[in-house]
Design an enzyme around this catalytic site. Sequence first.
Site, mmCIF file in Angstrom:
data_model
loop_
_atom_site.group_PDB
_atom_site.id
_atom_site.type_symbol
_atom_site.label_atom_id
_atom_site.label_comp_id
_atom_site.label_asym_id
_atom_site.label_seq_id
_atom_site.Cartn_x
_atom_site.Cartn_y
_atom_site.Cartn_z
ATOM 1 N N GLU A 166 0.805 -1.225 0.000
ATOM 2 C CA GLU A 166 0.000 0.000 0.000
ATOM 3 C C GLU A 166 0.836 1.272 0.000
ATOM 4 O OE1 GLU A 166 -2.882 -0.168 3.147
ATOM 5 O OE2 GLU A 166 -4.028 -1.725 2.141
ATOM 6 N N GLU A 346 -5.192 -8.658 1.073
ATOM 7 C CA GLU A 346 -5.800 -8.288 2.354
ATOM 8 C C GLU A 346 -7.283 -8.094 2.125
ATOM 9 O OE1 GLU A 346 -4.274 -4.889 4.556
ATOM 10 O OE2 GLU A 346 -2.216 -5.479 4.159
HETATM 11 C C1 FCB Z 1 -4.312 -1.927 5.613
HETATM 12 C C2 FCB Z 1 -2.902 -2.185 6.093
HETATM 13 C C3 FCB Z 1 -2.809 -3.180 7.217
HETATM 14 C C4 FCB Z 1 -3.953 -3.064 8.199
HETATM 15 C C5 FCB Z 1 -5.283 -3.007 7.478
HETATM 16 C C6 FCB Z 1 -6.474 -2.911 8.386
HETATM 17 O O1 FCB Z 1 -4.393 -0.652 5.047
HETATM 18 O O2 FCB Z 1 -2.106 -2.657 5.031
HETATM 19 O O3 FCB Z 1 -1.567 -3.039 7.813
HETATM 20 O O4 FCB Z 1 -3.758 -1.979 9.013
HETATM 21 O O5 FCB Z 1 -5.293 -1.920 6.595
#
Ligand code: FCB
Length: 439
Positions: A166, A346
């Site tokens: 990210e 994620e």
């Molecule tokens: C993302 C991050 C991760 C975590 C999630 C909830 O943006 O990559 O580290 O904090 O959100």
Amino acid sequence: MVFDCWPRQFIWGVSTSSYQIEGAAHQDGRGDSVWDVYCRQPGKVANGDTGDVACDHYHRYGEDVALMQDLAIQAYRFSVAWARVLPQGVGAANEPGLAFYDRLIDSLLAANIEPWLCLYHWDLPQTLENLGGWANRDSVAWFAEYAALVARRYGDRVKRFATFNEPSIFALFGYGFGSNAPGVPRDYLKVIHHVNLAHGAAVDTLRALVPASLIGGIHNRQPSLPECDTPEDHAAARLLDDYWNRCFPDPQYLGCYPSSLAQAMEPIQQAGDLARICRPMDWFGVNFYAPVYARADAGSSLGFALGDAPADLPRTAMGWPIQPQALRDELLRVHQCYRLPIYVMENGIATDDKLDEAGRVLDQQRIDYLQAHTQAMRNAMTAGADVRGYFVWSLLDNFEWTLGYTRRFGLVYVDYPTQRRIPKASADWYSKLIQAPRD
Ligand code: FCB
């Protein structure tokens, strides 16, 4: 429980990151990262929380790997703490720090869990921040040196590498708004460009040292939607999309900056930079939680501001709207735009988890969220998106950045005072999904 039928080769994993779980922040020669320093500043993080102990994963990694094995998890994405292996960011390597990841990787392989190694999850060594951090073009060489160390040390056992997690978030919040570490306003456009160059340099380094490696970048993808159905808010949403969703993947995968940024980026670039950034990639990592809303704002320097989602949408404990259909749409957009295998790296939800009297955590809201989002992913695949795997954020409850330990994203509950791990109902659900019959 009835599950969709998933392709045989589909990979089910979980994700974590170094600063959020490891702890042992001052042990075995680890140097400070920008997050260590940021957390020490009063008022920056909820309750004055820090990652000093976190989930104590540095000492309990064996238990955590065993937990994953019990749950039948196939792949584990973690990040290396740069300042643990290179305390000064460059120069002398720290053998005890390197040995920790040896132990972790060896345990994963012994448990038949594939290690997915991310080089950078926001924890720049503070010594490098003191030299200007990502706003300094030397950061490209620093990152390449670090990537080479990691590749030489672990490349015999790790094949899946990601460069950055990210980049938009740490660039914009860390250097633009100052609301994440390092919290120092710096030339945001330079940060974007140097991170992109560092990505390209790391890809070349990894390929040269680990010929069998499969390399991707991990990008937060949030469909950018207008707050109101007006031409101004639609324009704001397109601009936000360029800055938020596209200013890293477009140069990395397509070799160009989005048109709205291209002119501003020109004075920062040197001849040949875009070719240095755009290196052949093996996969595209998508992090998805929710769409983002934009509204026109003549008073802001970029002409837009973050808007509000419709008030009637259900929300998570982060206040994020729940819109699973947006994951389907985004996966199809990524497929059409970048044409590479996609891994959802994620996806998950913070819920208000509590231990009940029987010592269980019945997190039905998480199960519903994961069910709806895996279903949306399946729909995207049916519509043509080449999605090859899915990783839940996160294995464990952990340090949620400026919110400290006040939000729980784990499949496994962490009782911080005792560090006891308690798999939630969602862990059982996920395990059953993984083990359901495949196509
Ligand atoms: C993302 C991050 C991760 C975590 C999630 C909830 O943006 O990559 O580290 O904090 O959100």
